[in-house]
Enzyme design. Structure first.
Site, PDB file in Angstrom:
ATOM      1  N   HIS A 190       0.815  -1.210   0.000  1.00 22.31           N
ATOM      2  CA  HIS A 190       0.000   0.000   0.000  1.00 22.31           C
ATOM      3  C   HIS A 190       0.856   1.271   0.000  1.00 22.31           C
ATOM      4  O   HIS A 190       0.355   2.358   0.276  1.00 22.31           O
ATOM      5  CB  HIS A 190      -0.959  -0.009   1.194  1.00 22.31           C
ATOM      6  CG  HIS A 190      -2.050  -1.013   1.045  1.00 22.31           C
ATOM      7  ND1 HIS A 190      -1.829  -2.357   1.192  1.00 22.31           N
ATOM      8  CD2 HIS A 190      -3.355  -0.883   0.721  1.00 22.31           C
ATOM      9  CE1 HIS A 190      -2.968  -3.024   0.989  1.00 22.31           C
ATOM     10  NE2 HIS A 190      -3.897  -2.146   0.706  1.00 22.31           N
ATOM     11  N   MET A 229      -5.551  -4.755   9.943  1.00 26.57           N
ATOM     12  CA  MET A 229      -5.858  -6.030   9.297  1.00 26.57           C
ATOM     13  C   MET A 229      -7.095  -5.943   8.422  1.00 26.57           C
ATOM     14  O   MET A 229      -8.007  -5.158   8.670  1.00 26.57           O
ATOM     15  CB  MET A 229      -6.071  -7.122  10.344  1.00 26.57           C
ATOM     16  CG  MET A 229      -7.316  -6.941  11.196  1.00 26.57           C
ATOM     17  SD  MET A 229      -7.551  -8.299  12.354  1.00 26.57           S
ATOM     18  CE  MET A 229      -9.329  -8.243  12.581  1.00 26.57           C
ATOM     19  N   TRP A 280     -16.851 -18.280   9.335  1.00 26.01           N
ATOM     20  CA  TRP A 280     -18.164 -17.624   9.401  1.00 26.01           C
ATOM     21  C   TRP A 280     -18.145 -16.392  10.308  1.00 26.01           C
ATOM     22  O   TRP A 280     -18.904 -15.467  10.103  1.00 26.01           O
ATOM     23  CB  TRP A 280     -19.234 -18.612   9.861  1.00 26.01           C
ATOM     24  CG  TRP A 280     -18.880 -19.355  11.112  1.00 26.01           C
ATOM     25  CD1 TRP A 280     -19.121 -18.974  12.398  1.00 26.01           C
ATOM     26  CD2 TRP A 280     -18.178 -20.604  11.197  1.00 26.01           C
ATOM     27  NE1 TRP A 280     -18.629 -19.892  13.285  1.00 26.01           N
ATOM     28  CE2 TRP A 280     -18.047 -20.920  12.574  1.00 26.01           C
ATOM     29  CE3 TRP A 280     -17.659 -21.497  10.254  1.00 26.01           C
ATOM     30  CZ2 TRP A 280     -17.416 -22.078  13.012  1.00 26.01           C
ATOM     31  CZ3 TRP A 280     -17.032 -22.639  10.698  1.00 26.01           C
ATOM     32  CH2 TRP A 280     -16.918 -22.922  12.056  1.00 26.01           C
ATOM     33  N   LYS A 281     -17.257 -16.379  11.305  1.00 22.97           N
ATOM     34  CA  LYS A 281     -17.177 -15.211  12.193  1.00 22.97           C
ATOM     35  C   LYS A 281     -16.661 -13.989  11.432  1.00 22.97           C
ATOM     36  O   LYS A 281     -17.178 -12.879  11.586  1.00 22.97           O
ATOM     37  CB  LYS A 281     -16.275 -15.524  13.387  1.00 22.97           C
ATOM     38  CG  LYS A 281     -16.829 -16.619  14.290  1.00 22.97           C
ATOM     39  CD  LYS A 281     -15.898 -16.901  15.461  1.00 22.97           C
ATOM     40  CE  LYS A 281     -16.446 -18.014  16.342  1.00 22.97           C
ATOM     41  NZ  LYS A 281     -15.556 -18.312  17.487  1.00 22.97           N
TER      42      LYS A 281
END
Length: 333
Positions: free
Chosen positions: A45, A175, A226-227
């Site tokens: 970045h 993150m 899934w979390k």
């Protein structure tokens, strides 16, 4: 890899930005955010992202003259419109404003709509801790992450940053909600490296460490399965709600990713009466973490951001590692 001095990288970025019509002040600020990202080791970045930033400007998705505007104020919270200005400049201004609100109220929150990619999200966490504040910020993105139970990209990987000031070294977690950000996947692909753990699926539906296969399938794994899928959704909805801006599914209808929504929060910990005690407890918690027995010999357990200052100093002394083809691309802009 080639190593380039920080000052030389800054000079090249400023030269290009001035040539595109930036004022001297805004060119210096924008260039610093890109160069400091690479200086701290977030190459995906920093330099690596700069050519696509210029491309978006040339195509009219970024208005170099646009400045964010406060459109609503609710005490310690404000809602701003980025008017599609440079995303990193918009983000820095809004975190500055959140810090100012925190100094006044103890807590400050700025929700930003109609902005562009903020580049390295961790920049604004470091900005908060350098002002003596704890910080939280996040952004939504275009749809680039399949929800759990689907192969179709409906969610954003919606990066989030948490920052905790500490005299011995700030804790800054930066993150994406995918196991690996697209920037990391592209960097690993460029280097011809495999991921350390499975980061997504290939086109046959098999888990893989191959970044090229994941980029081809468009199926990165969300953190925590899934979390992470659920977390990506609520971060998107919170950002769109607070900013009165676009959500991921709306951004997905645009030709490219822009008009994203972001949130910047700051907490003035200097206002706490027991600050010394709080700092002592944070320091003890970090020492306890670092004292954990490592899995591998000659390794250590690290907290988020621990290596940043060391890497920054090393790159200042020895030059920033760059991929030669990308550096040549920038010097020819």
């Amino acid at each position: 890899m080639l190593r380039v001095p920080f000052s030389e990288m800054m000079d090249q970025f400023v030269r290009v930005l001035l040539g595109k019509g930036f004022t001297e002040e805004r060119a210096q600020q924008c260039a610093a955010l890109f160069a400091e990202a690479s200086l701290d080791g977030v190459y995906s970045h920093g330099l690596n992202r700069f050519p696509s930033f210029i491309e978006y400007m040339d195509k009219g998705y970024i208005d170099i003259d646009a400045v964010p505007e406060c459109i609503h104020s609710f005490g310690a919270m404000e809602r701003w419109d980025g008017h599609l200005g440079p995303g990193n400049l918009n983000a820095r201004l809004c975190m500055d404003r959140a810090i100012a609100l925190a100094k006044q109220h103890g807590i400050g929150c700025v929700a930003l709509r109609n902005t562009n990619h903020w580049m390295r999200g961790g920049s604004y966490g470091w900005q908060a801790v350098e002002a003596g504040c704890a910080g939280i910020c996040w952004t939504n993105t275009m749809p680039n992450l399949p929800p759990w139970g689907s192969t179709e990209r409906k969610l954003g990987n919606n990066p989030i940053v948490f920052a905790v000031p500490r005299a011995e070294g700030a804790i800054v977690l930066d993150m994406a909600i995918s196991q690996f950000s697209y920037g990391q996947l592209n960097t690993k692909k460029l280097l011809g490296s495999q991921l350390p753990v499975d980061g997504g699926y290939d086109t046959a539906g098999n888990l893989t460490k191959d970044p090229s296969a994941i980029l081809k399938s468009g199926r990165p794994l969300p953190i925590g399965f899934w979390k992470g899928s659920g977390l990506a959704l609520v971060l998107d909805l919170m950002a769109a709600m607070l900013a009165d801006g676009q959500s991921t599914h709306e951004i997905g209808k645009l030709p490219v990713e822009h008009s994203v929504s972001q949130v910047f929060m700051a907490f003035d910990i200097g206002a706490f009466p027991n600050l010394d005690y709080i700092n002592e407890r944070i320091h003890e918690a970090i020492l306890d973490l670092q004292g954990a027995a490592p899995l591998e010999e000659d390794s250590t357990v690290r907290y988020p951001g621990e290596d940043t200052l060391v890497r920054r100093q090393y790159n200042l002394e020895h030059g920033i590692p760059v991929e030669p083809s990308i550096w040549q691309q920038v010097t020819r802009l």
